[in-house]
Design a protein around this motif. Sequence first.
Motif, short mmCIF file in Angstrom:
data_model
loop_
_atom_site.label_atom_id
_atom_site.label_comp_id
_atom_site.label_asym_id
_atom_site.label_seq_id
_atom_site.Cartn_x
_atom_site.Cartn_y
_atom_site.Cartn_z
N GLY A 145 0.80 -1.21 0.00
CA GLY A 145 0.00 0.00 0.00
C GLY A 145 0.84 1.26 0.00
N VAL A 146 0.18 2.39 -0.18
CA VAL A 146 0.85 3.68 -0.27
C VAL A 146 1.32 4.15 1.10
N ASP A 147 0.48 4.00 2.12
CA ASP A 147 0.84 4.46 3.46
C ASP A 147 1.51 3.32 4.21
N ILE A 148 2.78 3.09 3.89
CA ILE A 148 3.51 1.95 4.43
C ILE A 148 3.54 1.99 5.96
N GLY A 149 3.24 0.85 6.58
CA GLY A 149 3.35 0.74 8.03
C GLY A 149 2.30 1.50 8.80
N CYS A 150 1.22 1.92 8.17
CA CYS A 150 0.14 2.61 8.86
C CYS A 150 -0.28 1.76 10.06
N ARG A 151 -0.56 2.42 11.20
CA ARG A 151 -0.78 1.63 12.41
C ARG A 151 -1.72 2.30 13.39
N MET A 152 -2.09 1.47 14.39
CA MET A 152 -2.88 1.91 15.53
C MET A 152 -1.98 1.90 16.75
N ALA A 153 -2.17 2.88 17.64
CA ALA A 153 -1.46 2.89 18.92
C ALA A 153 -2.43 3.31 20.01
N LEU A 198 15.74 8.47 12.89
CA LEU A 198 16.41 9.32 11.90
C LEU A 198 17.88 8.96 11.74
N GLU A 199 18.39 8.09 12.64
CA GLU A 199 19.78 7.65 12.56
C GLU A 199 19.93 6.36 11.75
N ASN A 200 18.85 5.88 11.17
CA ASN A 200 18.91 4.68 10.34
C ASN A 200 19.95 4.88 9.24
N THR A 201 20.79 3.88 9.03
CA THR A 201 21.90 4.00 8.08
C THR A 201 21.45 4.26 6.65
N LEU A 202 20.20 3.89 6.31
CA LEU A 202 19.71 4.13 4.95
C LEU A 202 19.69 5.62 4.62
N PHE A 203 19.50 6.46 5.62
CA PHE A 203 19.49 7.90 5.38
C PHE A 203 20.87 8.42 4.96
N ASN A 204 21.88 7.60 5.18
CA ASN A 204 23.24 8.01 4.81
C ASN A 204 23.82 7.20 3.66
N THR A 205 23.34 5.97 3.47
CA THR A 205 23.95 5.09 2.49
C THR A 205 23.13 4.86 1.23
N HIS A 206 21.83 5.15 1.27
CA HIS A 206 20.95 4.88 0.15
C HIS A 206 20.60 6.20 -0.54
N ASP A 207 21.00 6.35 -1.80
CA ASP A 207 20.83 7.62 -2.51
C ASP A 207 19.38 8.10 -2.52
N PHE A 208 18.45 7.20 -2.76
CA PHE A 208 17.04 7.59 -2.84
C PHE A 208 16.52 8.00 -1.46
N ILE A 209 16.82 7.20 -0.43
CA ILE A 209 16.34 7.47 0.92
C ILE A 209 17.02 8.71 1.50
N ASP A 269 5.57 5.12 -4.07
CA ASP A 269 5.44 5.57 -5.46
C ASP A 269 6.65 5.15 -6.29
N TYR A 270 7.84 5.34 -5.76
CA TYR A 270 9.06 5.01 -6.49
C TYR A 270 9.15 3.51 -6.79
N TYR A 271 8.92 2.68 -5.78
CA TYR A 271 9.11 1.25 -5.97
C TYR A 271 7.93 0.59 -6.69
N THR A 272 6.76 1.20 -6.61
CA THR A 272 5.65 0.68 -7.40
C THR A 272 5.94 0.86 -8.89
N ASP A 300 16.20 -3.73 -1.77
CA ASP A 300 16.17 -2.29 -1.50
C ASP A 300 14.79 -1.86 -1.02
N TYR A 301 13.74 -2.37 -1.70
CA TYR A 301 12.38 -2.02 -1.27
C TYR A 301 12.10 -2.58 0.13
N TRP A 302 12.54 -3.80 0.38
CA TRP A 302 12.29 -4.43 1.68
C TRP A 302 12.90 -3.59 2.81
#
Length: 473
Positions: A145-153, A198-209, A269-272, A300-302
């Motif tokens: 889906g578009v809203d990945i990880g949508c949740r209830m808390a 915000l410290e997830n390594t993808l924010f530093n290593t993945h060009d798209f992210i 949107d990008y990975y779809t 990469d999508y995972w």
Amino acid sequence: MENNRINGNDLIAIGYKENHAMGVALKINKKRLGYTREEMLNHFKMVLTTPEQYLGDKVFHPLAEILLNIERIDAESIQLKTDPQDYAIYGEEHIEEGARKQMNTAMKLPVTVAGALMPDAHQGYGLPIGGVLATNNAVIPYGVGVDIGCRMALSIFDLPASYVETHADKLKEIILQETRFGAGHGFLKHERIDHAVLENTLFNTHDFIRNLKDKAWTQLGSSGGGNHFVEFGVMEFAAADKNLGVEKGKYLALLTHSGSRGLGATIADYYTKLAMKLCKLPYEAQHLAYLDLNTTEGMDYWLAMNLAGDYASACHQVIHDKIKTSLGAELLAKVENHHNFAWKEQHNSEEVIVHRKGATPASKDVLGIIPGSMATPGFLVRGKGESSALNSASHGAGRLMSRTKAIKTLVASDLTQLLKDNGITLLGAGMDEAPMAYKDIHTVMAAQKDLVSVVATFSPKIVRMANDGSRED
């Protein structure tokens, strides 16, 4: 101006088949080129009959080109199974035909292992909302889906239910002060909050992210549009729950529903689009394009999907922490669950990828939250681990009518009276989210009694939603 809208049935009536040519024709019609509806249909019929004569036409040449190559395109497409695999349906009599048709298509995919349809199911893109699909080592972006990880808390406080009435103005002020709503909305730099996500390594290593970090930081702790909400209400336990450590009684509780905001939507949107480019499926299944998890694109999508899920959880954590601090209360228990996600799970002793698009995980003894609407109860539930449902349940009541139909047909005074009768204060929202636009939550719960048991009931009292018409389902 005459309405130029033309749908797939109109094109079928003049000879088109359900293939990619139909999709191109519908895109051309959306441009509203000044032709009347009848003139457009006549052009479409002529292009179908003699496509070679339209190769130089500035409007219809894309349709002509695809018609001349449709046999090759169909031959190059990944073939679906002839018949859909069997799958379990819960509350079948309340599920629209469009959702059934989408699920049947999903059950023909060559990677499909098993599936199920929840009682709140309704038509979406690709996999229907309320659809659960297990695949063999493949992930479907539109199956998530578009809203990945949508949740209830849910936060249950050490305050009595009467607090809602005795401190209504305070609770209203807290919600207005500590929450922010709507697609694209977020916080200014001096308002932003740091968080480990915000410290997830993808924010530093993945060009798209990497390019999405500022958007993620801006919107951290905010809520989306559409059916997303933050609400105070009364949580009633008819009996003590030893596992949660909550005694029998009624308590003040906070319930939130939102997802991964602009971060998740951009990833989706990008990975779809990437999946649809790499995985050529027949027209009716194009939005079910999948990525092999053994490929770089699939992995990469995972990773991006999991980041979006963690981010959605962080947004809820920020909201609940801010409200708890403002409230000055102690926490008795907290429960969280998500949907619009894909999990690696075991099914018939084999690892599969389980997509739950608008469906709640409901493995044995797993807690989850199933909301109703702004004026109807929600339920804290415990899963029964029903294998035919792929350990799943509904994620809510499910829409009875589209947002457009709700806005056009429902009466505001009826909503006002319903809210008054139930003692509910509504902050924001439009008629598209009126309770009358949703299925009866009690009917939905009755249809899934084999999937979950009810632990406690939540009755909304002070509800905040977006009022800008945005949607992030």
